[in-house]
Write an enzyme that holds these catalytic residues in place. Structure first.
Site, PDB file in Angstrom:
ATOM      1  N   ASP A  63       0.430  -1.402  -0.014  1.00 29.20           N
ATOM      2  CA  ASP A  63       0.309   0.491   0.045  1.00 29.20           C
ATOM      3  C   ASP A  63       1.271   0.880   0.110  1.00 29.20           C
ATOM      4  OD1 ASP A  63      -2.405   1.540   0.341  1.00 29.20           O
ATOM      5  OD2 ASP A  63      -1.730   2.326   2.341  1.00 29.20           O
TER       6      ASP A  63
ATOM      7  N   ASP B 179      -0.138   5.597   0.842  1.00 28.48           N
ATOM      8  CA  ASP B 179      -0.490   5.937   1.853  1.00 28.48           C
ATOM      9  C   ASP B 179      -0.437   5.653   3.238  1.00 28.48           C
ATOM     10  OD1 ASP B 179      -0.873   8.598   0.306  1.00 28.48           O
ATOM     11  OD2 ASP B 179      -2.556   7.610  -0.425  1.00 28.48           O
TER      12      ASP B 179
ATOM     13  N   ASP C 105      -2.212  -0.704   6.093  1.00 29.22           N
ATOM     14  CA  ASP C 105      -1.980   0.024   7.215  1.00 29.22           C
ATOM     15  C   ASP C 105      -3.152  -0.014   7.461  1.00 29.22           C
ATOM     16  OD1 ASP C 105      -2.259   1.846   5.262  1.00 29.22           O
ATOM     17  OD2 ASP C 105      -2.809   4.114   6.897  1.00 29.22           O
TER      18      ASP C 105
END
Length: 222
Positions: free
Chosen positions: A9, A11, A171
């Site tokens: 991922d 961001d 995240d």
């Protein structure tokens, strides 16, 4: 752990980019005469793509107001994109250990899988000089966004591996659920944008406190 490819991922996993999203969102909200929102609110709202972020901003809540008019949403999203394009990469920074970690992973095939639009993704990667680390870049405008598994499966296809041969690193709940739907193991990191939800409740295979913790897992040193 033996893997043939790693999906990252962007961001909240590799890059702390919430400040410029916060600035762009507040400028867009001001353009449509809506109240501005806090940095902390935006940090809890990011992760599901621009359209969802803007709708959350207009709703001033994680839960989107179903009564928002289509015309308002369209206008606000357009304004966000204008402002964000001017800001991408200006206030973003790699999380500690990311650049060193990507180099340490060396020749291991790597894909970036993000819900961010491709134009903004490429702009951010160029600003941070990390595009060179990725063999494949899959973005939110390539198909159904995470938590749908489509982008992860597409990344594996482009890497020439099966989902069982890959591992996802993210995240958020969206990253974990997308990986689980793709029947792919997942490493979750605790320092990013988890929308206020403890990631442990979604049962990732690994839960790491910092990016450098990931490297031993991927290089069989654990």
């Amino acid at each position: 752990m033996s893997v043939s490819g790693v999906l990252f991922d962007l961001d909240g996993t590799l890059v702390d980019s919430v400040t410029e999203m916060h600035l762009a969102l507040n400028l867009a909200l001001s353009d449509v005469a809506f109240p501005v929102v806090s940095h902390g609110q935006v940090q809890q709202w990011v992760g599901n793509g621009i359209d969802v972020l803007v709708k959350r901003g207009l709703s001033c809540d994680l839960e989107i107001n179903p009564d928002l008019s289509d015309a308002l949403v369209t206008q606000a999203i357009a304004r966000f994109k204008v402002h964000y394009q001017a800001l991408v990469g200006e206030y973003a920074a790699l999380y500690p250990g990311v650049e060193v970690g990507l180099y340490e992973l060396g020749a291991l095939p790597k894909a970036l899988v993000t819900n961010k639009n491709r134009a903004f993704t490429l702009q951010l990667l160029q600003k941070l000089n990390i595009a060179k680390h990725f063999d494949v870049i899959v973005c939110g405008d390539d198909g159904n966004k995470k938590p749908d598994p489509y982008l992860l499966k597409l990344a594996c296809e482009q890497l020439g591996i099966t989902t069982e041969q890959a591992i996802m690193i993210g995240d958020s709940k969206s990253d974990i659920l997308a990986a689980q739907s793709a029947e792919m193991p997942v490493i979750a990191v605790n320092y990013g944008y988890n929308q206020g939800e403890p990631l442990s409740q979604f049962n990732p295979q690994y839960l790491c406190e910092q990016f450098s913790d990931i490297i031993p897992i991927l290089t069989n040193q654990n």
